[in-house]
Design an enzyme around this catalytic site. Sequence first.
Site, PDB file in Angstrom:
ATOM      1  N   LYS A 196       0.821  -1.226   0.000  1.00  0.00           N
ATOM      2  CA  LYS A 196       0.000   0.000   0.000  1.00  0.00           C
ATOM      3  C   LYS A 196       0.852   1.273   0.000  1.00  0.00           C
ATOM      4  O   LYS A 196       0.502   2.252  -0.639  1.00  0.00           O
ATOM      5  CB  LYS A 196      -0.944   0.012   1.203  1.00  0.00           C
ATOM      6  CG  LYS A 196      -2.104  -0.965   1.077  1.00  0.00           C
ATOM      7  CD  LYS A 196      -3.046  -0.847   2.257  1.00  0.00           C
ATOM      8  CE  LYS A 196      -4.106  -1.921   2.216  1.00  0.00           C
ATOM      9  NZ  LYS A 196      -5.042  -1.884   3.333  1.00  0.00           N
ATOM     10  N   ASP A 211      -9.912   2.610   2.390  1.00  0.00           N
ATOM     11  CA  ASP A 211      -9.941   2.153   3.792  1.00  0.00           C
ATOM     12  C   ASP A 211     -10.459   3.270   4.695  1.00  0.00           C
ATOM     13  O   ASP A 211     -11.093   3.005   5.721  1.00  0.00           O
ATOM     14  CB  ASP A 211      -8.526   1.771   4.267  1.00  0.00           C
ATOM     15  CG  ASP A 211      -8.082   0.403   3.761  1.00  0.00           C
ATOM     16  OD1 ASP A 211      -8.952  -0.416   3.401  1.00  0.00           O
ATOM     17  OD2 ASP A 211      -6.862   0.157   3.732  1.00  0.00           O
TER      18      ASP A 211
HETATM   19  P1  NAP Z   1       0.833  -3.612   9.040  1.00  0.00           P
HETATM   20  O1  NAP Z   1       1.111  -2.348   8.301  1.00  0.00           O
HETATM   21  O2  NAP Z   1       1.677  -4.811   8.781  1.00  0.00           O
HETATM   22  O3  NAP Z   1       0.875  -3.268  10.628  1.00  0.00           O
HETATM   23  C1  NAP Z   1       0.777  -4.276  11.603  1.00  0.00           C
HETATM   24  C2  NAP Z   1       0.627  -3.637  12.966  1.00  0.00           C
HETATM   25  O4  NAP Z   1       0.474  -4.673  13.956  1.00  0.00           O
HETATM   26  C3  NAP Z   1       1.848  -2.837  13.399  1.00  0.00           C
HETATM   27  O5  NAP Z   1       1.431  -1.756  14.189  1.00  0.00           O
HETATM   28  C4  NAP Z   1       2.635  -3.858  14.232  1.00  0.00           C
HETATM   29  O6  NAP Z   1       3.502  -3.288  15.182  1.00  0.00           O
HETATM   30  C5  NAP Z   1       1.497  -4.552  14.946  1.00  0.00           C
HETATM   31  N1  NAP Z   1       1.863  -5.874  15.436  1.00  0.00           N
HETATM   32  C6  NAP Z   1       1.962  -7.015  14.702  1.00  0.00           C
HETATM   33  N2  NAP Z   1       2.290  -8.035  15.512  1.00  0.00           N
HETATM   34  C7  NAP Z   1       2.396  -7.537  16.767  1.00  0.00           C
HETATM   35  C8  NAP Z   1       2.708  -8.090  18.036  1.00  0.00           C
HETATM   36  N3  NAP Z   1       2.987  -9.397  18.175  1.00  0.00           N
HETATM   37  N4  NAP Z   1       2.699  -7.298  19.129  1.00  0.00           N
HETATM   38  C9  NAP Z   1       2.424  -5.960  19.001  1.00  0.00           C
HETATM   39  N5  NAP Z   1       2.136  -5.374  17.811  1.00  0.00           N
HETATM   40  C10 NAP Z   1       2.114  -6.150  16.725  1.00  0.00           C
HETATM   41  O7  NAP Z   1      -0.645  -4.088   8.789  1.00  0.00           O
HETATM   42  P2  NAP Z   1      -1.985  -3.222   8.547  1.00  0.00           P
HETATM   43  O8  NAP Z   1      -2.255  -3.136   7.109  1.00  0.00           O
HETATM   44  O9  NAP Z   1      -1.900  -1.966   9.326  1.00  0.00           O
HETATM   45  O10 NAP Z   1      -3.039  -4.212   9.207  1.00  0.00           O
HETATM   46  C11 NAP Z   1      -3.163  -4.314  10.619  1.00  0.00           C
HETATM   47  C12 NAP Z   1      -4.416  -5.127  10.953  1.00  0.00           C
HETATM   48  O11 NAP Z   1      -5.565  -4.429  10.471  1.00  0.00           O
HETATM   49  C13 NAP Z   1      -4.438  -6.507  10.302  1.00  0.00           C
HETATM   50  O12 NAP Z   1      -4.970  -7.418  11.227  1.00  0.00           O
HETATM   51  C14 NAP Z   1      -5.376  -6.357   9.132  1.00  0.00           C
HETATM   52  O13 NAP Z   1      -6.079  -7.559   8.890  1.00  0.00           O
HETATM   53  C15 NAP Z   1      -6.333  -5.283   9.636  1.00  0.00           C
HETATM   54  N6  NAP Z   1      -6.930  -4.469   8.548  1.00  0.00           N
HETATM   55  C16 NAP Z   1      -8.246  -4.643   8.288  1.00  0.00           C
HETATM   56  C17 NAP Z   1      -8.868  -3.892   7.314  1.00  0.00           C
HETATM   57  C18 NAP Z   1     -10.332  -4.083   7.064  1.00  0.00           C
HETATM   58  O14 NAP Z   1     -10.837  -3.669   6.014  1.00  0.00           O
HETATM   59  N7  NAP Z   1     -11.054  -4.670   8.002  1.00  0.00           N
HETATM   60  C19 NAP Z   1      -8.142  -2.944   6.552  1.00  0.00           C
HETATM   61  C20 NAP Z   1      -6.772  -2.779   6.836  1.00  0.00           C
HETATM   62  C21 NAP Z   1      -6.181  -3.554   7.854  1.00  0.00           C
HETATM   63  P3  NAP Z   1       5.037  -2.981  14.785  1.00  0.00           P
HETATM   64  O15 NAP Z   1       5.010  -1.749  13.917  1.00  0.00           O
HETATM   65  O16 NAP Z   1       5.676  -2.729  16.107  1.00  0.00           O
HETATM   66  O17 NAP Z   1       5.566  -4.184  14.080  1.00  0.00           O
END
Ligand code: NAP
Length: 306
Positions: free
Chosen positions: A66, A102
């Site tokens: 993205k 989003d």
């Molecule tokens: P991303 O850019 O990869 O970010 C992941 C986030 O999760 C980061 O803040 C990361 O922290 C944190 N994280 C991952 N594992 C962790 C752990 N073990 N302990 C603490 N923090 C942890 O992903 P994203 O696109 O933002 O997506 C994040 C979530 O939102 C996902 O579950 C995704 O499915 C969901 N989402 C849903 C929609 C929807 O339409 N419903 C849309 C977008 C995203 P660090 O930076 O410290 O690694």
Amino acid sequence: MTKRIVLIGHPVAHSLSGAMQQAAFDALKIDARYELWDRPPIQLAEAIAEVRGSEFLGANVTIPHKERTVPMMDRLTEEAQATGAVNTVTREGRRLVGHNTDVAGCGVALDQLVGRQKMPRHAVVLGAGGGARAVVYGLIREGFQRVVVFNRHLHRAEGLVRHFARSAAHMDLRAMPWHESIIESELAKTKILVNATSIGLDGDESPVPAEAIPGDLLVLDLIYNRTKLLRDAEAAGCIIQDGETMLLHQGAAAFTLWIGQSAPLEIMAEALARARAEGIRSAEGEPAGEATGDAAADETAAAPAG
Ligand code: NAP
């Protein structure tokens, strides 16, 4: 000629977006095919260049592309510019426009969560990735006065706050270190909690201990399952919402951008429910890792859509 729309991500096999969008095209008799393109980062530029071809209506972009897609666009909408992330691409001739639906999806989820109550002004956001950026931008636009962002790696939350410095100049947007006691004390002062981390996606884990959740919170989890966080929050008396509404409405907004007409929401919601029942997961929720091969050629990946 059958028009093509592609989801570019890595990995993307078994995408809920594929099921939902193809059901919408089929229901409205739109001669279009939603394809899943598994492309590692090194192949992203080539994939984006291909979308400039006249048979394409556009694309969706998902994890982990993205942010990298932003400089590859000829024009960005306000949401894409502000969040620094593109999840939807449309074509104007050979020029590509980057959008971020989003933000709209999250807005609908937030409205549903709040319901008839007055929109609160304080929120705690867990996470600082692409999902969190859409959430924070939505909260800024909604007129929130205080938003606290916690992230495991503090520097990423600080980067998010810096990114929004201009649009959040009138409010208190701050990053805080991920310590249970600090999170607990902020939760006691807020009305809305949004989980935008992937904690709870794979295992039955929650980002916050159940005891730290006050019973009067509104809790949104971007993960589209009934996560432990949501179960704990509901048991504490909170109003809760999972990520399905956001997924549905970001998809509906993308559909409208490509096709130029309203999305058939009910059909898309039914397709989502069916795909979920079959155990299919959103590309948003696929752990980035091993390549799964070219899903565009993978009939099984597209099966739930047809
Ligand atoms: P991303 O850019 O990869 O970010 C992941 C986030 O999760 C980061 O803040 C990361 O922290 C944190 N994280 C991952 N594992 C962790 C752990 N073990 N302990 C603490 N923090 C942890 O992903 P994203 O696109 O933002 O997506 C994040 C979530 O939102 C996902 O579950 C995704 O499915 C969901 N989402 C849903 C929609 C929807 O339409 N419903 C849309 C977008 C995203 P660090 O930076 O410290 O690694």
